[in-house]
Write a protein that holds these residues in place. Structure first.
Motif, PDB file in Angstrom:
ATOM      1  N   THR A 100       0.821  -1.215   0.000  1.00 16.91           N
ATOM      2  CA  THR A 100       0.000   0.000   0.000  1.00 16.91           C
ATOM      3  C   THR A 100       0.857   1.268   0.000  1.00 16.91           C
ATOM      4  O   THR A 100       0.321   2.356   0.196  1.00 16.91           O
ATOM      5  CB  THR A 100      -0.936   0.019   1.222  1.00 16.91           C
ATOM      6  OG1 THR A 100      -0.146   0.058   2.420  1.00 16.91           O
ATOM      7  CG2 THR A 100      -1.874  -1.164   1.231  1.00 16.91           C
ATOM      8  N   CYS A 101       2.149   1.110  -0.234  1.00 18.65           N
ATOM      9  CA  CYS A 101       3.081   2.252  -0.256  1.00 18.65           C
ATOM     10  C   CYS A 101       3.008   3.076   1.038  1.00 18.65           C
ATOM     11  O   CYS A 101       3.059   4.306   1.020  1.00 18.65           O
ATOM     12  CB  CYS A 101       2.815   3.138  -1.472  1.00 18.65           C
ATOM     13  SG  CYS A 101       3.080   2.293  -3.029  1.00 18.65           S
ATOM     14  N   GLY A 102       2.848   2.417   2.136  1.00 21.25           N
ATOM     15  CA  GLY A 102       2.859   3.076   3.436  1.00 21.25           C
ATOM     16  C   GLY A 102       1.503   3.509   3.962  1.00 21.25           C
ATOM     17  O   GLY A 102       1.402   3.964   5.097  1.00 21.25           O
ATOM     18  N   LEU A 103       0.458   3.385   3.174  1.00 23.15           N
ATOM     19  CA  LEU A 103      -0.868   3.791   3.648  1.00 23.15           C
ATOM     20  C   LEU A 103      -1.369   2.914   4.791  1.00 23.15           C
ATOM     21  O   LEU A 103      -2.184   3.357   5.593  1.00 23.15           O
ATOM     22  CB  LEU A 103      -1.883   3.791   2.498  1.00 23.15           C
ATOM     23  CG  LEU A 103      -1.698   4.895   1.464  1.00 23.15           C
ATOM     24  CD1 LEU A 103      -2.701   4.736   0.341  1.00 23.15           C
ATOM     25  CD2 LEU A 103      -1.828   6.258   2.115  1.00 23.15           C
ATOM     26  N   TRP A 104      -0.884   1.691   4.866  1.00 19.89           N
ATOM     27  CA  TRP A 104      -1.302   0.777   5.937  1.00 19.89           C
ATOM     28  C   TRP A 104      -0.885   1.318   7.304  1.00 19.89           C
ATOM     29  O   TRP A 104      -1.487   0.982   8.327  1.00 19.89           O
ATOM     30  CB  TRP A 104      -0.721  -0.613   5.704  1.00 19.89           C
ATOM     31  CG  TRP A 104      -1.153  -1.596   6.737  1.00 19.89           C
ATOM     32  CD1 TRP A 104      -0.398  -2.088   7.756  1.00 19.89           C
ATOM     33  CD2 TRP A 104      -2.446  -2.183   6.884  1.00 19.89           C
ATOM     34  NE1 TRP A 104      -1.139  -2.950   8.520  1.00 19.89           N
ATOM     35  CE2 TRP A 104      -2.410  -3.025   8.007  1.00 19.89           C
ATOM     36  CE3 TRP A 104      -3.638  -2.078   6.181  1.00 19.89           C
ATOM     37  CZ2 TRP A 104      -3.498  -3.764   8.444  1.00 19.89           C
ATOM     38  CZ3 TRP A 104      -4.721  -2.815   6.617  1.00 19.89           C
ATOM     39  CH2 TRP A 104      -4.652  -3.645   7.727  1.00 19.89           C
ATOM     40  N   THR A 105       0.113   2.179   7.349  1.00 24.26           N
ATOM     41  CA  THR A 105       0.555   2.725   8.634  1.00 24.26           C
ATOM     42  C   THR A 105      -0.529   3.583   9.288  1.00 24.26           C
ATOM     43  O   THR A 105      -0.499   3.780  10.502  1.00 24.26           O
ATOM     44  CB  THR A 105       1.844   3.554   8.474  1.00 24.26           C
ATOM     45  OG1 THR A 105       1.621   4.596   7.533  1.00 24.26           O
ATOM     46  CG2 THR A 105       3.000   2.681   8.014  1.00 24.26           C
ATOM     47  N   ILE A 106      -1.480   4.081   8.496  1.00 27.82           N
ATOM     48  CA  ILE A 106      -2.610   4.810   9.084  1.00 27.82           C
ATOM     49  C   ILE A 106      -3.431   3.862   9.953  1.00 27.82           C
ATOM     50  O   ILE A 106      -3.853   4.215  11.054  1.00 27.82           O
ATOM     51  CB  ILE A 106      -3.479   5.447   7.975  1.00 27.82           C
ATOM     52  CG1 ILE A 106      -2.679   6.505   7.231  1.00 27.82           C
ATOM     53  CG2 ILE A 106      -4.754   6.046   8.559  1.00 27.82           C
ATOM     54  CD1 ILE A 106      -3.344   7.011   5.970  1.00 27.82           C
ATOM     55  N   VAL A 107      -3.634   2.633   9.469  1.00 27.78           N
ATOM     56  CA  VAL A 107      -4.348   1.622  10.252  1.00 27.78           C
ATOM     57  C   VAL A 107      -3.569   1.316  11.522  1.00 27.78           C
ATOM     58  O   VAL A 107      -4.147   1.200  12.605  1.00 27.78           O
ATOM     59  CB  VAL A 107      -4.586   0.344   9.419  1.00 27.78           C
ATOM     60  CG1 VAL A 107      -5.180  -0.764  10.265  1.00 27.78           C
ATOM     61  CG2 VAL A 107      -5.459   0.636   8.211  1.00 27.78           C
ATOM     62  N   ASN A 108      -2.244   1.211  11.403  1.00 24.51           N
ATOM     63  CA  ASN A 108      -1.413   0.955  12.577  1.00 24.51           C
ATOM     64  C   ASN A 108      -1.484   2.101  13.576  1.00 24.51           C
ATOM     65  O   ASN A 108      -1.466   1.870  14.792  1.00 24.51           O
ATOM     66  CB  ASN A 108       0.043   0.727  12.173  1.00 24.51           C
ATOM     67  CG  ASN A 108       0.235  -0.545  11.390  1.00 24.51           C
ATOM     68  OD1 ASN A 108       0.841  -0.528  10.326  1.00 24.51           O
ATOM     69  ND2 ASN A 108      -0.277  -1.649  11.892  1.00 24.51           N
ATOM     70  N   PHE A 134      -3.772 -12.660  12.608  1.00 30.88           N
ATOM     71  CA  PHE A 134      -3.491 -11.254  12.349  1.00 30.88           C
ATOM     72  C   PHE A 134      -4.519 -10.373  13.038  1.00 30.88           C
ATOM     73  O   PHE A 134      -5.433  -9.851  12.408  1.00 30.88           O
ATOM     74  CB  PHE A 134      -3.473 -11.012  10.837  1.00 30.88           C
ATOM     75  CG  PHE A 134      -3.031  -9.641  10.425  1.00 30.88           C
ATOM     76  CD1 PHE A 134      -1.866  -9.073  10.921  1.00 30.88           C
ATOM     77  CD2 PHE A 134      -3.779  -8.912   9.518  1.00 30.88           C
ATOM     78  CE1 PHE A 134      -1.475  -7.812  10.518  1.00 30.88           C
ATOM     79  CE2 PHE A 134      -3.390  -7.649   9.106  1.00 30.88           C
ATOM     80  CZ  PHE A 134      -2.228  -7.098   9.612  1.00 30.88           C
ATOM     81  N   PRO A 135      -4.402 -10.206  14.371  1.00 30.98           N
ATOM     82  CA  PRO A 135      -5.382  -9.359  15.078  1.00 30.98           C
ATOM     83  C   PRO A 135      -5.131  -7.892  14.776  1.00 30.98           C
ATOM     84  O   PRO A 135      -4.053  -7.372  15.013  1.00 30.98           O
ATOM     85  CB  PRO A 135      -5.112  -9.673  16.548  1.00 30.98           C
ATOM     86  CG  PRO A 135      -3.685 -10.108  16.591  1.00 30.98           C
ATOM     87  CD  PRO A 135      -3.399 -10.757  15.272  1.00 30.98           C
ATOM     88  N   VAL A 136      -6.145  -7.223  14.222  1.00 28.46           N
ATOM     89  CA  VAL A 136      -5.982  -5.813  13.874  1.00 28.46           C
ATOM     90  C   VAL A 136      -6.676  -4.934  14.899  1.00 28.46           C
ATOM     91  O   VAL A 136      -6.091  -4.051  15.490  1.00 28.46           O
ATOM     92  CB  VAL A 136      -6.506  -5.524  12.447  1.00 28.46           C
ATOM     93  CG1 VAL A 136      -6.361  -4.059  12.122  1.00 28.46           C
ATOM     94  CG2 VAL A 136      -5.756  -6.353  11.430  1.00 28.46           C
ATOM     95  N   PHE A 137      -7.976  -5.139  15.132  1.00 27.63           N
ATOM     96  CA  PHE A 137      -8.707  -4.320  16.101  1.00 27.63           C
ATOM     97  C   PHE A 137      -9.432  -5.211  17.068  1.00 27.63           C
ATOM     98  O   PHE A 137      -9.981  -6.165  16.865  1.00 27.63           O
ATOM     99  CB  PHE A 137      -9.718  -3.399  15.428  1.00 27.63           C
ATOM    100  CG  PHE A 137      -9.063  -2.370  14.536  1.00 27.63           C
ATOM    101  CD1 PHE A 137      -8.240  -1.388  15.086  1.00 27.63           C
ATOM    102  CD2 PHE A 137      -9.225  -2.393  13.183  1.00 27.63           C
ATOM    103  CE1 PHE A 137      -7.654  -0.441  14.273  1.00 27.63           C
ATOM    104  CE2 PHE A 137      -8.626  -1.436  12.363  1.00 27.63           C
ATOM    105  CZ  PHE A 137      -7.837  -0.469  12.911  1.00 27.63           C
TER     106      PHE A 137
END
Length: 137
Positions: A100-108, A134-137
C-alpha cells in the motif's frame, strides 16, 4: 489426575497439569479435576506454578504500553506483533505496508491509539491470547 479448564469460552480437556501450562491461564481460570466441581485455579496448589507467570504479565504488563507506542510511531514495521509473539502478523503487516506504499501505517496508527485506550484484559483477549493470526482491532 486429569484436569479440564475453561478457556476463551470453551471447555478444554482432559489434560495433565503440564499441558495446562501451554494455555494463558490465570489464577482465576476455572478448573475441574477429574470431572468434579469447577473451582478457580488458585485452589489447586499443584497448578499455581503455571498461573504465576501469566498473572505477572497481566498485572502491570508494560508490553501493552510498548505495543501501543510502537504501533503509533513505527507501526508499518509490525514490531508490535513481533513483541507479542505473532510473527506471521508482523510479516503480513510489513507486506501490507509495502503493497500500500505506506498507507497501511494509518491503520497501525489507529490501532496504537486503540491499544493505549483499551483495558488490560481487553488487550490480552484481542491481541495476546487471541487465536487470530493477524489481530488488527
Amino acid at each position: 489426575m486429569e484436569y479440564y479448564i475453561q478457556f476463551n469460552g470453551q471447555t478444554i480437556g482432559p489434560m495433565t497439569k503440564e499441558q495446562i501450562g501451554a494455555y494463558g491461564v490465570t489464577r482465576d481460570t476455572p478448573v475441574s479435576a477429574n470431572g468434579g466441581d469447577w473451582k478457580p485455579l488458585f485452589t489447586y496448589p499443584e497448578l499455581m506454578q503455571y498461573a504465576s507467570r501469566y498473572d505477572n504479565v497481566s498485572s502491570g504488563d508494560s508490553r501493552k504500553l510498548v505495543c501501543g507506542i510502537l504501533a503509533l510511531l513505527i507501526g508499518g514495521f509490525g514490531i508490535q506483533y513481533f513483541l507479542i509473539g505473532k510473527t506471521t502478523a508482523g510479516i503480513i503487516n510489513i507486506l501490507l505496508s509495502i503493497v500500500t506504499c505506506g498507507l497501511w501505517t494509518i491503520v497501525n496508527f489507529v490501532q496504537g491509539i486503540m491499544i493505549l485506550c483499551m483495558s488490560e484484559e481487553e488487550w490480552r483477549r484481542k491481541f495476546v491470547d487471541s487465536t487470530s493470526t493477524f489481530p488488527v482491532f
